[in-house]
Design a protein around this motif. Structure first.
Motif, short mmCIF file in Angstrom:
data_model
loop_
_atom_site.label_atom_id
_atom_site.label_comp_id
_atom_site.label_asym_id
_atom_site.label_seq_id
_atom_site.Cartn_x
_atom_site.Cartn_y
_atom_site.Cartn_z
N ILE A 5 -3.67 14.56 59.69
CA ILE A 5 -3.01 15.53 58.80
C ILE A 5 -3.95 16.70 58.54
CG2 ILE A 5 -1.88 15.86 56.58
CD1 ILE A 5 -1.08 13.00 56.56
N PRO A 6 -3.54 17.91 58.95
CA PRO A 6 -4.40 19.06 58.69
C PRO A 6 -4.54 19.35 57.19
CG PRO A 6 -2.31 19.77 59.63
CD PRO A 6 -2.32 18.28 59.66
N MET A 7 -5.63 20.00 56.87
CA MET A 7 -6.00 20.27 55.48
C MET A 7 -6.40 21.74 55.44
SD MET A 7 -8.92 18.04 53.56
CE MET A 7 -10.16 18.29 54.82
N VAL A 8 -5.76 22.50 54.59
CA VAL A 8 -6.03 23.93 54.57
C VAL A 8 -6.10 24.40 53.12
CG1 VAL A 8 -3.55 24.52 54.71
CG2 VAL A 8 -5.25 26.19 55.47
N ARG A 9 -7.02 25.32 52.86
CA ARG A 9 -7.13 25.86 51.50
C ARG A 9 -5.89 26.67 51.16
NH1 ARG A 9 -12.22 26.58 48.73
NH2 ARG A 9 -11.07 28.21 47.64
N VAL A 37 1.05 18.58 55.91
CA VAL A 37 -0.16 19.38 55.75
C VAL A 37 -0.61 19.32 54.29
CG1 VAL A 37 1.26 21.48 55.60
CG2 VAL A 37 -1.19 21.70 55.94
N PHE A 38 -1.91 19.09 54.11
CA PHE A 38 -2.50 19.13 52.77
C PHE A 38 -2.92 20.56 52.47
CE2 PHE A 38 -3.50 14.55 53.57
CZ PHE A 38 -2.94 14.02 52.42
N VAL A 39 -2.39 21.12 51.39
CA VAL A 39 -2.84 22.43 50.93
C VAL A 39 -3.75 22.17 49.72
CG1 VAL A 39 -2.13 24.67 50.03
CG2 VAL A 39 -0.70 23.50 51.72
N THR A 40 -4.97 22.66 49.83
CA THR A 40 -5.98 22.31 48.81
C THR A 40 -6.39 23.50 47.96
OG1 THR A 40 -7.87 22.79 50.23
CG2 THR A 40 -6.91 20.60 50.43
N HIS A 41 -7.12 23.22 46.89
CA HIS A 41 -7.70 24.26 46.03
C HIS A 41 -6.64 25.16 45.40
CE1 HIS A 41 -11.05 22.99 48.69
NE2 HIS A 41 -11.78 23.18 47.61
N TYR A 42 -5.71 24.55 44.68
CA TYR A 42 -4.71 25.34 43.95
C TYR A 42 -5.38 26.07 42.78
CZ TYR A 42 -0.60 23.82 46.47
OH TYR A 42 0.33 23.65 47.45
N PRO A 43 -4.83 27.20 42.42
CA PRO A 43 -5.43 27.96 41.31
C PRO A 43 -5.44 27.15 40.02
CG PRO A 43 -3.83 29.29 42.50
CD PRO A 43 -3.70 27.89 43.02
N SER A 44 -6.50 27.30 39.27
CA SER A 44 -6.68 26.56 38.03
C SER A 44 -5.54 26.81 37.06
CB SER A 44 -8.02 26.95 37.40
OG SER A 44 -8.34 26.09 36.34
N LYS A 45 -5.09 28.04 37.00
CA LYS A 45 -4.01 28.41 36.07
C LYS A 45 -2.73 27.64 36.31
CE LYS A 45 -5.29 33.15 35.03
NZ LYS A 45 -5.12 34.54 35.46
N LYS A 46 -2.53 27.20 37.55
CA LYS A 46 -1.30 26.51 37.91
C LYS A 46 -1.40 24.99 37.74
CE LYS A 46 1.19 29.98 39.13
NZ LYS A 46 2.55 30.18 38.61
N ARG A 47 -2.57 24.54 37.35
CA ARG A 47 -2.77 23.09 37.24
C ARG A 47 -3.01 22.69 35.78
NH1 ARG A 47 -0.97 20.36 41.75
NH2 ARG A 47 -1.88 21.20 43.63
N PRO A 48 -2.70 21.44 35.45
CA PRO A 48 -2.85 20.99 34.06
C PRO A 48 -4.31 20.94 33.62
CG PRO A 48 -1.65 19.38 35.42
CD PRO A 48 -2.19 20.40 36.34
N LEU A 86 -10.10 21.36 42.39
CA LEU A 86 -10.27 20.36 43.46
C LEU A 86 -8.98 19.55 43.53
CD1 LEU A 86 -13.95 19.25 42.74
CD2 LEU A 86 -13.12 20.96 44.38
N SER A 87 -7.92 20.23 43.92
CA SER A 87 -6.61 19.59 43.90
C SER A 87 -5.87 19.92 45.19
CB SER A 87 -5.81 20.12 42.71
OG SER A 87 -5.40 21.46 42.96
N PHE A 88 -4.72 19.29 45.34
CA PHE A 88 -3.94 19.52 46.56
C PHE A 88 -2.46 19.23 46.33
CE2 PHE A 88 -2.91 15.13 47.52
CZ PHE A 88 -3.90 14.43 46.83
N ASP A 89 -1.65 19.78 47.21
CA ASP A 89 -0.27 19.35 47.37
C ASP A 89 -0.15 18.84 48.80
OD1 ASP A 89 0.49 20.17 44.86
OD2 ASP A 89 2.05 21.55 45.54
N LEU A 90 0.71 17.85 49.01
CA LEU A 90 1.04 17.48 50.38
C LEU A 90 2.42 18.05 50.69
CD1 LEU A 90 0.47 15.93 53.04
CD2 LEU A 90 1.61 13.96 52.00
N LEU A 91 2.48 18.87 51.71
CA LEU A 91 3.78 19.41 52.16
C LEU A 91 4.27 18.58 53.35
CD1 LEU A 91 3.14 23.28 52.21
CD2 LEU A 91 3.64 21.77 50.26
#
Lengths: 443, 443
Positions: free
Chosen positions: A284-288, A331-342, A356-361
Motif C-alpha cells: 500500500i503506497p503512502m504519500v504525504r 493509499v495511505f495519505v499521511t500528515h494531515y493538517p493539525s487544524k483538521k485533526r482533534p 502524525l496522522s493518516f487517512d486510508l483511501l
C-alpha cells in the motif's frame, strides 16, 4: 431428571453437506424457505432458500406425494427426496422431491421480486421493505461479506496481542466535542451518545497495551450524503509502544491482507454470488497530504485551492492517480493538517502545522482515520489550552496520562463504508441492515 | 514512493517469547510499564507490566548503566539485558537489566496501590479511578476472561452456521415496550435506545436462518442492585428451523462447553492469576419452572407464595438444590409463566398459561433468558390483541411474519453478569470496564 449435553446432529442437511460427492443418488432431508417457483405443468422447479445459498428442487406429479398447487413462495418447508446431479442447477445438484412438509405459511405475497437473481428495485423500496429485500440472495450476500470483514478484524488483532473491550455508549460528554452529538436524558441528568470510543480506548492502552472494539457509534450530523450515516459500526483499535505512526498503518495493512484472505477462503460462495474481484493490499503506497495534493494538481491540471484541506473531488483523484500510476486500490495519505485533526492528535515535531496522522483511501474514498496520539500529559494540556478547551468531563481521561501512558496510536474504520467499497456499491445504505439517517428511524 | 506491506517483526519480546527455553542466557529487549519497585540498596527489583502479565527485572548498580533512582512507577520503558532463570519470579524468569530507556513519564503517583497482587480497595474507589485500578494485574485479568467469553460465543456460532449482524441502537420504538426505555431527540423526532436486538434478530431469521449479535443494550431501570446495569453487553442469538425449544438450550450448552474449553486453552495465564476453577457444563439439568419451585419448597421447607413468580431467593435455592443433588453449576429452568414473558413468546400448546421458554441459572443467578417465539402472523396478532398492544411501530416486524418465517427461537446472555459469575465476583460493576448505573455516568 433430564439433561442437555450439547447440540444433537441435525436430521436435515445443509448446502455444504449436500455438495459432498457421496450424497449423490441417496435420499436426503433438507429444510428451507420457498424462494421461487417455476411451474411447468407436469414438473415444477421449486427453489429453496437456505442459509448457505439456494437449492433447486424438482417436483414431478407422478413421483412425488406433493402437489405443486400447495407450494407457495414464502412457505418454510422440510423436504425429502433423492439428490441428483444437474449441471444447470446451482452447485450442480438438485433434489427430486418425494415428500414435503410445510413448516409455516406466509399470509401475504412478497412486496418485491426477491426470488429474482438481481433485485432491480430502488434503494428506497429496498429500505422500506427491509425484511423482504434482504431475502434476495445477492442482497443478503453483502452482509455475509460484512461479517467476514468484522471477523477478520477481530481474529487478526487477537493474533497480534490485542484485547477486546466494550466501552459505554452513554456518557456525560462527547469524545471529540462539536455539535454532532445526540443528547439524551439520563435519570434527569444530561447525557450524550458516544461519537467514538476514542477516549476510552486510549485510556485502556494504559491497561492492556493493545485494545480493539467493534461497536456502534452515533453522529448527529445533519448532512444527507451517500457516504454518511447517523449510526454506524466502527472497527477501532489502539496500540501502545509504537515506534512511529507507521506501525499503525502497518497493522492496518496486515489486517486488510488477513481479511481479504479470509474472504477468499471462507466466503467464496458470497464472492461468487456477487461476482466480486477483491482488491490487492500486498503493498500500500503512502504519500504525504501536501505531496498528494501536488501530484493530483499536476497530473489532472487542477489548481490547489486550499493547501490545508482535501476536497472529496481531490480524494477521488488521489485514488485515480494511485490506481493509474501504481495499480493500487488503497493509499495511505499521511500528515494531515493539525487544524483538521482533534486535540489528541500528535503534531509532527518537524512541522507542527501537520500531524502524525493518516487517512486510508480505498478507491478514492476515506475508509479509515488514524494516527499517533499525544501521550505526554503536559503536551496534551497545552494543546487543549491552545484550543480553548476546558478540562471538565475529561478528568479521568487526563488522569490516564498523568499516571503514565506509552507512546500510542490507533484508528477507526467505518464498517458499512468499507463493505460498500468492497462489494462495489455507491451508497452506504446498501450495506447497512437498518440504516439511520435524517429521514430513517425505522424499521 | 514508499509502501507498507504489513507488520514488521518487533524488536522487543513479549512474555510468551521470553518463556521460550532458548532465550535463557541471551540478551533480550523488552518494553513495559513500571508496575512496582523494590529498592534493596545495591540491587533493585523493578516489575514491568506487559500485556501478557508481569516481568521481573533486576537492576544492579554495578552491572547496569541505569540508576534505580531514575526509575518511577508509571514510567513506560524499553529495557535490554540478559534473561535468567529464577524460580521465585513470575514464569520463572527475570531480566538482568543492562540498559534502560524511558519512553514516557507520569506526572502523578498512582492513586491506588495497583502494583500489589490484590487490590484491596473499595469498589467505589476502583470505579472512581478506573484507569488506575484496571492496571492491577488481577483486575485486568477479569476482562481478559470476558474477552474469552465473547470470542467463544462468536467462534462457536460461526461454526454452527450463524451470521453476525449489527442492528440499530436508535429506533422509533422499544422492542418490548414498558417504561424502562431511554428517550432521545432524533432530529426533532422522538426516538429511543434499544432495550434489546430482539425484534431485529427475529426479522433476520427470515433472511439468514441463524443470526447473532454482540452489542450494547440500554435499560432505563431505576433499581440499583448488584446485578443490574443501565447499559450492558448482550450476547444474542436467534435460530430458525428448530424442532423444539430444546434446540436453543442445546445450542447454549454447546457454546458454554466450547467457551470453557477456549478459556482453558487460550486464557490459562488469566485463570491462574485469578486462581479460578471453571464450572462444568458437560450435562446441564433441565427442570420445569413449577417443578423447580416444588423441589425447593420440599427440600428447604419453604412455602410457595406465588406459583407464577420466581423470587431471587428461590432462584438462589434452585442453584443450591442442583449443586447438592446433581453437582451441577448450571440449570435450565423451563416453561416460565406466559404472564411473565413478552408478547412474542410461544405459549405451550399443552398449557398456554406457560411458555416454551427458559432461563439459564448459573450458581443460582439468571444469566440467560430465551425461548421459542411465535412465528405465525395470526397467532402473533391474537396475542398482541389479547395484551391490548397496538401495531404502531411494529409494521415491519409483523411484515416479516406475513412474508413467512420458520419456527424459531433464541436467547440473550448478559456478558458482564456471566463474567461476574465465572470469576466469582458478587457485583456486576466489578466486571464492567465503565459501568453505567443510577449514579454513574462517568468515567
Amino acid at each position: 431428571m433430564e439433561f442437555l449435553s450439547g447440540v444433537k446432529p441435525q436430521t436435515t442437511l445443509e448446502l455444504k453437506e449436500l455438495q459432498e460427492e457421496s450424497r449423490l443418488g441417496s435420499r436426503v432431508r433438507v429444510n428451507g424457505a420457498v424462494h421461487s417457483i417455476r411451474d411447468m405443468g407436469e414438473v415444477a422447479f421449486v427453489v429453496l432458500r437456505k442459509r448457505g445459498g439456494i437449492l433447486q428442487c424438482v417436483l414431478e406429479e407422478e413421483s412425488s406425494s406433493v402437489s405443486v398447487k400447495t407450494v407457495r413462495e414464502g412457505q418454510t418447508v422440510e423436504a425429502e427426496g433423492i439428490l441428483e446431479r444437474d449441471e444447470r442447477a446451482p452447485y450442480g445438484i438438485e433434489l427430486r422431491v418425494q415428500e414435503m412438509r410445510i413448516l409455516s405459511e406466509p399470509c401475504k405475497g412478497m412486496p418485491l421480486p426477491v426470488g429474482k437473481w438481481k433485485l432491480n428495485t430502488s434503494l428506497e423500496a429496498k429500505l422500506n421493505y427491509r425484511n423482504a429485500s434482504l431475502r434476495n440472495i445477492r442482497e443478503r450476500a453483502k452482509f455475509r461479506i460484512q461479517e467476514g470483514i468484522t471477523r477478520g478484524f477481530r481474529d487478526y488483532l487477537y493474533g497480534q496481542g490485542f484485547t477486546e473491550i466494550h466501552t459505554p455508549k452513554i456518557g456525560a460528554k462527547g469524545a471529540e466535542g462539536g455539535s454532532n452529538i445526540f443528547k439524551l436524558d439520563y435519570f434527569h441528568r444530561p447525557a450524550v451518545l458516544a461519537q467514538s470510543p476514542q477516549l476510552y480506548k486510549q485510556m485502556m492502552v494504559g491497561v492492556f497495551d493493545r485494545v480493539f472494539e467493534t461497536g456502534p457509534v452515533f453522529r448527529a450530523e445533519k448532512h444527507n450524503t451517500k457516504r454518511h450515516l447517523n449510526e454506524y459500526t466502527s472497527l477501532d483499535f489502539e496500540m501502545g509502544y509504537i515506534q512511529s505512526f507507521e506501525d499503525i498503518m502497518a497493522m492496518e495493512t496486515g489486517f486488510l491482507q488477513y481479511m481479504l484472505q479470509l474472504l477468499k477462503e471462507e466466503y467464496a460462495d458470497e464472492l461468487r454470488i456477487l461476482n466480486l474481484t477483491l482488491p490487492k493490499a500486498d503493498r500500500i503506497p503512502m504519500v504525504r497530504f501536501d505531496r498528494a495534493k501536488e501530484l493530483v494538481a499536476e497530473k489532472y491540471k487542477r489548481a490547489i485551492r486550499n493547501p490545508f484541506d482535501l476536497e472529496p473531488e481531490e480524494e477521488h483523484l488521489i485514488g485515480t492517480y494511485f490506481k493509474e500510476e501504481y495499480d493500487a486500490d488503497f493509499v495511505f495519505v499521511t500528515h494531515y493538517p493539525s487544524k483538521k485533526r482533534p486535540f489528541y492528535a500528535m503534531d509532527d515535531p518537524q512541522d507542527p502545522r501537520f500531524t502524525l496522522s493518516f487517512d486510508l483511501l480505498f478507491r478514492g474514498l476515506e475508509i479509515t482515520t488514524g494516527g499517533q496520539r499525544i501521550h505526554d500529559p503536559k503536551m496534551l494540556r497545552e494543546k487543549m489550552e491552545a484550543r480553548d478547551m476546558g478540562e471538565e468531563g475529561l478528568e479521568q481521561y487526563l488522569g490516564a496520562f498523568e499516571y503514565g501512558m506509552p507512546p500510542h496510536g490507533g484508528l477507526g474504520i467505518g464498517l458499512e463504508r468499507l463493505t460498500m467499497m468492497l462489494v462495489g456499491e455507491d451508497n452506504v445504505r446498501e450495506t447497512t441492515l437498518f440504516p439511520r439517517d435524517l429521514s430513517r428511524l425505522e424499521p
